[in-house]
Design an enzyme around this catalytic site. Sequence first.
Site, PDB file in Angstrom:
ATOM      1  N   GLY A 368       0.820  -1.204   0.000  1.00 48.29           N
ATOM      2  CA  GLY A 368       0.000   0.000   0.000  1.00 48.29           C
ATOM      3  C   GLY A 368       0.848   1.245   0.000  1.00 48.29           C
ATOM      4  N   PRO A 370       2.549   4.906   1.147  1.00 53.01           N
ATOM      5  CA  PRO A 370       3.157   5.273   2.444  1.00 53.01           C
ATOM      6  C   PRO A 370       2.146   5.903   3.395  1.00 53.01           C
ATOM      7  CG  PRO A 370       4.439   6.134   0.587  1.00 53.01           C
ATOM      8  CD  PRO A 370       3.162   5.630   0.035  1.00 53.01           C
ATOM      9  N   VAL A 372      -0.133   4.460   5.464  1.00 52.21           N
ATOM     10  CA  VAL A 372      -1.458   3.873   5.720  1.00 52.21           C
ATOM     11  C   VAL A 372      -1.435   2.939   6.924  1.00 52.21           C
ATOM     12  CG1 VAL A 372      -2.300   4.106   3.349  1.00 52.21           C
ATOM     13  CG2 VAL A 372      -1.102   2.022   4.008  1.00 52.21           C
ATOM     14  N   LYS A 374       1.098   0.299   7.673  1.00 46.16           N
ATOM     15  CA  LYS A 374       1.530  -1.088   7.459  1.00 46.16           C
ATOM     16  C   LYS A 374       2.432  -1.570   8.608  1.00 46.16           C
ATOM     17  CE  LYS A 374       3.363  -0.139   3.415  1.00 46.16           C
ATOM     18  NZ  LYS A 374       3.002   1.292   3.281  1.00 46.16           N
ATOM     19  N   SER A 691      -9.057   4.365 -17.853  1.00 46.26           N
ATOM     20  CA  SER A 691     -10.407   4.469 -17.291  1.00 46.26           C
ATOM     21  C   SER A 691     -11.143   5.747 -17.663  1.00 46.26           C
ATOM     22  CB  SER A 691     -10.348   4.323 -15.767  1.00 46.26           C
ATOM     23  OG  SER A 691      -9.622   5.376 -15.204  1.00 46.26           O
ATOM     24  N   LYS A 734     -13.121   6.524  -6.287  1.00 48.89           N
ATOM     25  CA  LYS A 734     -13.795   7.337  -7.309  1.00 48.89           C
ATOM     26  C   LYS A 734     -15.202   7.715  -6.864  1.00 48.89           C
ATOM     27  CE  LYS A 734     -11.165   5.406 -11.171  1.00 48.89           C
ATOM     28  NZ  LYS A 734     -11.200   4.572 -12.381  1.00 48.89           N
TER      29      LYS A 734
END
Length: 793
Positions: A368, A370, A372, A374, A691, A734
């Site tokens: 993940g 930086p 968050v 871990k 996308s 989103k």
Amino acid sequence: MADMEQMEQKEEKEIEIPDNVPVLPVRDIVVFPYMILPLFVGREMSIKAIDYSLNTNRMVLLLTQKDLNVENPAPDDLYSIGTVGMIMRMLKLPDGRVKILIQGLSKARILTYSQTEPFLKADIEKINDQKPASLTIEEEAQIRTIKEQLDRAVSLGKTILPDIMVVVENLDDPGRLADLIASNLGLKTEQAQEVLEIIDPVKRLKRVSEILGREIELLTVQQKIQSEAKGEIDKTQREYFLREQLKAIQKELGDIDEKTEELKEFRKKIEDAKMPEKVMKEAEKQLRRLEKMHPDSAEAATVRTYLDWMVEIPWSKSTTDNLDIKAAEKVLNDDHYNLEKVKERILEYLSVRKLKEKMKGPILCFIGPPGVGKTSLGRSIARALGREFVRMSLGGMRDEAEIRGHRRTYVGALPGRIIQGIKTAGTNNPVFMLDEIDKIGMDFRGDPSFALLEVLDPEQNNAFVDHYLTVSFDLSKVMFITTGNLVDTIPSPLRDRMEIIYLSGYTAEEKLGIAKNYLVPKQLEEHGINSEILKITDPGLLNIISQYTREAGVRNLEREIATLCRKVAKKIAEGKEKMFVINAKNLHRYLGVPKYLPEEEMEKDEVGVSTGLAWTETGGDIIYVEATTMKGKGHLTLTGQLGDVMKESAQAALSYVRSRSKRLGIKDDVFSKTDLHIHVPAGATPKDGPSAGITMATAIASALTGKAVNKNIAMTGEVTLRGRVLPIGGLKEKALAAKRMGIKKIIVPKRNKKDLEDIPKYIKKDMEFVFVETMDDVLKVALKKNSKIKNKK
């Protein structure tokens, strides 16, 4: 020889020594005539004497000090006989000292001192050697004797330069021979001065011969001592024999033998360590080797260090897991907000451990962005399980020996950091965190990532062999957790051994929850402030999140909260207000103007402008795609710093619209007479990814048909040439971006319907998700049906 004598006489006649010369006191050395030597001069009076000499006839009288500790010697502190020397070269050094190269010319005696300030100056009398017309037999014998003595001294180990030996061999003048030998014997100052003061050359030669004879005696005795030390008995055997005798004497006297005591202690530690059978055999083998060695030998020290490691590693010591699922869940919830998937996986592991006692430790990999959580999650897992926690950073590691250890043949060898971590933990089943696994390097010392293959394989790590220990250690009970920011840089064989759990960035609402529950209380405590003095409202925190930070984690958010606390602490220290409430309106007073501003909301439906949704490392965002037409030859222009994939999406979107021109009501000749320009604002920000395909296609269709796009609809999806809408990633982020902008309708690929489960209920509330399979479905929903609006711009 006659020619050489004539040349020397000629030189002596050419160099006239004046009757009055400056005096240069020297310490710890006696200068003889014909000597050439460098001198370092640092004393002020000496430097002035040299300057005077260089400005006159370059000559000085070199006199030796009686006491070398006297800094500014008076006439009484100096010997009365010395050597007149000529300064050949002079060099001033950066530290203020002067280096001179000086040649001794002739002996001289002080008559009177004509000057003492600022330097010594004296009237002198030159002392010439009395050269006999011819040498007597006795003198010739003396010369030959001293030459043989010098050869004998050199053979016994006296260091004399070969060049000097050649000069001595060819010299027959008694005075010069005596001076040359005396100057190269390394005599004490008093002895050398005594030789210098003997005027008669033959007597001087005899005195040097006596000194040399004593030197030969000393060298003979020295050599005898050395040969005795080497001979008779080998040193090691002799020491062993003496120590055995000493041991017997100590035993008789009842004294404790240190070596026996050490061996006894090691034996007890090996028993207490409860090692596996093979490991114990190796430890006992090394102990028997140590028993036979001399305690002070280098190899004994190596074996002793090895045994220290063997007995300190926790072979059979382990902690009992806390298998209370509810208690573990509470610990995880107390330490971390959300992260449901990770918590669920840990609780599953605990549940299986409860049902099956012997199970292999899982290898989890947290990937993940930086910040968050871990690494802190690893500590939390260890706390929930009741295990020890060990952390090791792999970032920038290049040496394979860091993992596997060095072989004992190397000086200063140590086990690898895996075994070191196990020893530090003190148990054989800690939670072992390997941080930054995606940032391992490699060079000529090997690739550490491949050394980790054995460590991180549950099928192999039950017999992990460290190069230093050379015996296997069971790592299957260890719970390994690795962390990284990207999966791509992890080698595929290593990636295959780990269970990868993705930690996505936090949404604004999640950050708000983390800030309220963890960050604000932590920073208040660290800054000595309580919640009664400082209160930050929810809108204030949301403004910090959206306008002052742009990140996936919460590190910068914590820094901004810390800044608020510091500002408040300063005001309290100045004796200002006692109570502070920070909200959205007064936030700028503390943190300055906002660093990041969100996209402005569209005021009305416009032709050629569609709203897309983008995923970034810092969360979701909305993007506006603008398309406009102008007269031309059918060229497509793309701007906004787009990546290759996004450019290709635009080409595919245009090709789709052209293939559907009849259905959309676009004339065929429009494409050959019209240029199309697509722009994605925020041109300085690089953008890429497929996308935005349906967003671009909608903007193109709107620009060519003149139909406006509904501003209350946002969309995301990849488009193909045939108009199929393909799935995308990051739907949660989103959807959140759309909700922040007040958009309540989102067009999403049908194959992303499964991802709705990951989206929290508070995001889905009051939001409509329109699932589409083709581009036709998108245009039906997105384009306004009733009127065609002319784009004024």
